[in-house]
Design a protein around this motif. Structure first.
Motif, short mmCIF file in Angstrom:
data_model
loop_
_atom_site.label_atom_id
_atom_site.label_comp_id
_atom_site.label_asym_id
_atom_site.label_seq_id
_atom_site.Cartn_x
_atom_site.Cartn_y
_atom_site.Cartn_z
N VAL A 510 0.84 -1.19 0.00
CA VAL A 510 0.00 0.00 0.00
C VAL A 510 0.88 1.25 0.00
O VAL A 510 1.76 1.39 0.85
N VAL A 511 0.67 2.12 -0.98
CA VAL A 511 1.28 3.45 -0.97
C VAL A 511 0.30 4.37 -0.27
O VAL A 511 -0.83 4.55 -0.73
N THR A 512 0.69 4.92 0.89
CA THR A 512 -0.28 5.65 1.71
C THR A 512 0.33 6.91 2.31
O THR A 512 1.55 7.02 2.48
N HIS A 513 -0.55 7.84 2.63
CA HIS A 513 -0.13 9.05 3.36
C HIS A 513 -0.75 9.07 4.75
O HIS A 513 -0.58 10.03 5.51
N LEU A 514 -1.48 8.01 5.11
CA LEU A 514 -2.18 7.98 6.39
C LEU A 514 -1.42 7.14 7.42
O LEU A 514 -1.16 5.94 7.19
N PRO A 515 -1.07 7.71 8.55
CA PRO A 515 -0.38 6.93 9.60
C PRO A 515 -1.26 5.83 10.16
O PRO A 515 -0.75 4.78 10.57
N GLN A 516 -2.59 6.05 10.18
CA GLN A 516 -3.50 5.02 10.71
C GLN A 516 -3.41 3.74 9.88
O GLN A 516 -3.59 2.64 10.40
N VAL A 517 -3.17 3.89 8.56
CA VAL A 517 -3.03 2.72 7.68
C VAL A 517 -1.64 2.13 7.82
O VAL A 517 -1.46 0.92 7.97
N ALA A 518 -0.62 2.98 7.78
CA ALA A 518 0.77 2.50 7.82
C ALA A 518 1.06 1.74 9.11
O ALA A 518 1.88 0.82 9.14
N ALA A 519 0.40 2.12 10.20
CA ALA A 519 0.67 1.47 11.49
C ALA A 519 0.33 -0.01 11.47
O ALA A 519 0.89 -0.79 12.24
N PHE A 520 -0.59 -0.40 10.65
CA PHE A 520 -1.00 -1.81 10.61
C PHE A 520 -0.07 -2.67 9.75
O PHE A 520 -0.21 -3.88 9.72
N ALA A 521 0.88 -2.06 9.06
CA ALA A 521 1.74 -2.80 8.14
C ALA A 521 2.73 -3.68 8.90
O ALA A 521 3.21 -3.33 9.98
N ASP A 522 3.05 -4.83 8.30
CA ASP A 522 4.10 -5.69 8.85
C ASP A 522 5.46 -5.07 8.60
O ASP A 522 6.41 -5.29 9.36
N ARG A 523 5.56 -4.32 7.50
CA ARG A 523 6.82 -3.65 7.16
C ARG A 523 6.48 -2.28 6.59
O ARG A 523 5.56 -2.15 5.78
#
Length: 580
Positions: A510-523
């Motif tokens: 996922v290319v994202t600008h939202l920290p709420q989304v990035a926080a769920f990433a494994d990497r």
């Protein structure tokens, strides 16, 4: 279980990226960075690896070409591997190596497993390996044709089977209709063509030419036109060979040869060489007598009749009249007649053919109507299940009261096919117009998503659709380019949570600008520029520990060192880990 994994990509001279390596994990990878840092180049690079359109504008200024290389781990025997091996590609320790080069002039080359391949082959493999979604895909979802395709994809075999049969019948109907229109609209031209062919055939039949006749007549005319000269020459030659009865004292070739043979006969017994020469002179004598006899017969048989010559010239004139119109010689005239007779038969059979085509057209239209009804029923059944599944997913994406439904309708058309007692328009995919409707909250009427959904809602609808597909028609890797555009707050958290769940079944990037989304990433990968505005190998790095907290803080508040932002970032990470 993930059957294929995109392990890494190396990107050189593409847009703002000078030379960088993107390392991806099997689960959920988030790509973040400042606006303009080159995050979208990750999506662009993957698009090139998957056979996307090459554009010279992508090549970094000053570079001769842009190069993207990817490594995709694939299980042995998978469809992608089979297709790649058919093209001559080789696996590298269980992985496919894919590369794409785009020159500054716009030329493009593709390689797969060390072998040069057509770009189209990469696009074929993409169908089995990766699903790419960006904001342009959201706009694509607004098109009715894309909504129908999504429904058909979800329905699977239940729609694919009748749709395949329908498509074959539709193709045949198009061919029959085109032929029928061609025959009927060109009736006058075809009648004129038939008259011309009929006249030509009658003209040839009146002359009754015979194959090779023109050559025979030409030879005879030449002989008859020079009969006297031919007879005189034959008489002189005969006299020289066999003698002239009116000049008994004259010496002829036959007499001379006979004398030579008699002279040698007396002594041939004394020398074998001379005996052989004597025999050869005897053979010459026999040959001279034969030729002399034929010359005598030729002169006797030579016909100098002027009436015959006139008849020959008249016949040649009749043949020449045909060759001026229908061919270079009589053989070509006869060939023209054969072809024209077949064509005339076809033209004269138009009325019968029109009847046959009309009957076939009507039968095909009836068949299409029945198949279209079967297809519509299959779509209606699948639409209920699809809408319910997407609605359920939206509840997990902070839209608990939203309802999705499908409007499947047909348009009246007097030239269409009959379905359920109505005559409706039809096309290559059936008679249905499929439209996705959204009621975002209770009491709101269902409206087309193009009119009833905000940008954030549309992002979540698209994500919900893809999650539903993942359960029915999965691909190994999903790449989302700012699918969270227009979303924030609680909805962003729910999107991050749903992407994390999707990553348990497939690789998700996922290319994202939202920290709420990035926080769920494994990497989490950070893309950042150097001072000269380029992204280098060190500009794409894996964030861990404190570095990841700093990046999330920047995404939250624009301040990496803000204590409040750091606390919030740590809270997001903790919540995401707890949810996992």
């Amino acid at each position: 279980m993930v059957v294929s994994v995109l392990e890494e990509m190396r990107i050189r001279s593409l847009g703002v990226i000078d030379d960088a390596v993107v390392e991806l994990s099997p689960g959920f990878t988030a790509v973040t960075g400042e606006t303009g840092a080159g995050k979208t180049m990750v999506v662009t690079s993957l698009g090139l690896l998957l056979g996307g359109r090459a554009d010279a504008a992508l090549v970094r200024i000053g570079a001769r070409n842009a190069v993207v290389e990817g490594r995709i781990a694939v299980p042995e025997g998978s469809p992608a591997v089979v297709r790649a091996e058919e093209a001559g590609a080789e696996l590298d320790e269980g992985a496919l190596l894919v590369s794409r080069t785009v020159s500054a002039e716009g030329r493009s080359r593709a390689h797969l497993g060390g072998r040069g391949v057509p770009v189209g082959l990469l696009a074929e493999l993409a169908d089995d390996l990766v699903a790419v979604h960006g904001q342009s895909d959201q706009q694509g979802l607004l098109k009715l044709s894309r909504q129908r395709q999504a429904l058909d994809r979800y329905a699977g075999y239940a729609v694919a089977k009748p749709l395949g049969t329908y498509a074959e019948a539709y193709k045949r109907l198009r061919a029959v209709t085109a032929e029928l229109e061609e025959i009927t609209t060109r009736a006058r031209e075809r009648a004129q063509e038939a008259d011309m062919l009929r006249f030509g055939l009658e003209e040839i039949a009146a002359v009754e030419p015979r194959a090779g006749e023109d050559t025979e007549l030409a030879e005879e005319a030449e002989r008859l036109g020079h009969a006297e000269a031919l007879a005189s020459a034959a008489a002189v030659a005969h006299a020289a060979l066999a003698g002239n009865p009116e000049d008994p004292e004259g010496v002829d070739a036959g007499t001379l040869v006979a004398g030579a043979q008699r002279a040698l006969e007396a002594v041939r017994a004394h020398d074998p060489t001379l005996a052989a020469l004597t025999d050869r002179i005897g053979e010459i004598g026999i040959l001279l007598r034969d030729v002399a006899g034929e010359l005598a017969g030729y002169a006797d048989d030579l016909d100098a009749d002027p009436l015959r010559l006139a008849a020959v010239e008249e016949r040649r004139a009749a043949l020449n009249a045909l060759t001026r119109k229908y061919g270079e010689n009589v053989a070509e005239v006869l060939a023209w007649a054969e072809r024209s007779a077949a064509r005339l038969t076809a033209l004269e059979g138009d009325d019968e053919r029109i009847g046959e085509l009309t009957a076939e057209r009507d039968a095909l239209r009836a068949e299409l109507g029945a198949l279209a009804q079967e297809l519509s029923e299959a779509r209606a059944e699948a639409a209920e299940r699809f809408a319910a599944a997407v609605t359920e997913e939206l509840a997990s994406l902070a839209m608990p009261h939203a309802r999705v439904s499908f409007d499947i309708r047909q348009t009246e058309d007097p030239d269409g096919v009959e379905v359920n007692g109505r005559t409706v328009a039809y096309g290559p995919s059936g008679v249905d117009e499929v439209e996705l409707l959204l009621a975002p909250h209770p009491g709101a009427p269902p409206r087309p998503i193009a009119k009833g959904a905000s940008g954030g809602e549309l992002s979540r609808v698209m994500l919900a659709v893809e999650v539903v597909f993942a359960g029915t028609d999965p691909v190994p890797t999903y790449l989302f380019d700012e699918v969270d555009a227009g979303v924030g707050g609680k909805a962003a958290v729910e999107i991050g949570r749903r992407l994390a769940r999707l990553a348990k079944k497939a690789q998700v990037v996922v290319v994202t600008h939202l920290p709420q989304v990035a926080a769920f990433a494994d990497r989490q990968l950070l893309v950042e520029k150097t001072s000269d505005g380029s992204v280098t190998r060190s500009g794409v790095k894996v964030l861990e520990g404190e570095d990841r907290v700093r990046e999330l803080s920047r995404m939250l508040a624009g301040q990496e060192d803000s204590e409040t932002a750091r606390a919030h970032a740590e809270e997001l990470l903790a919540a995401a880990r707890a949810d996992a």
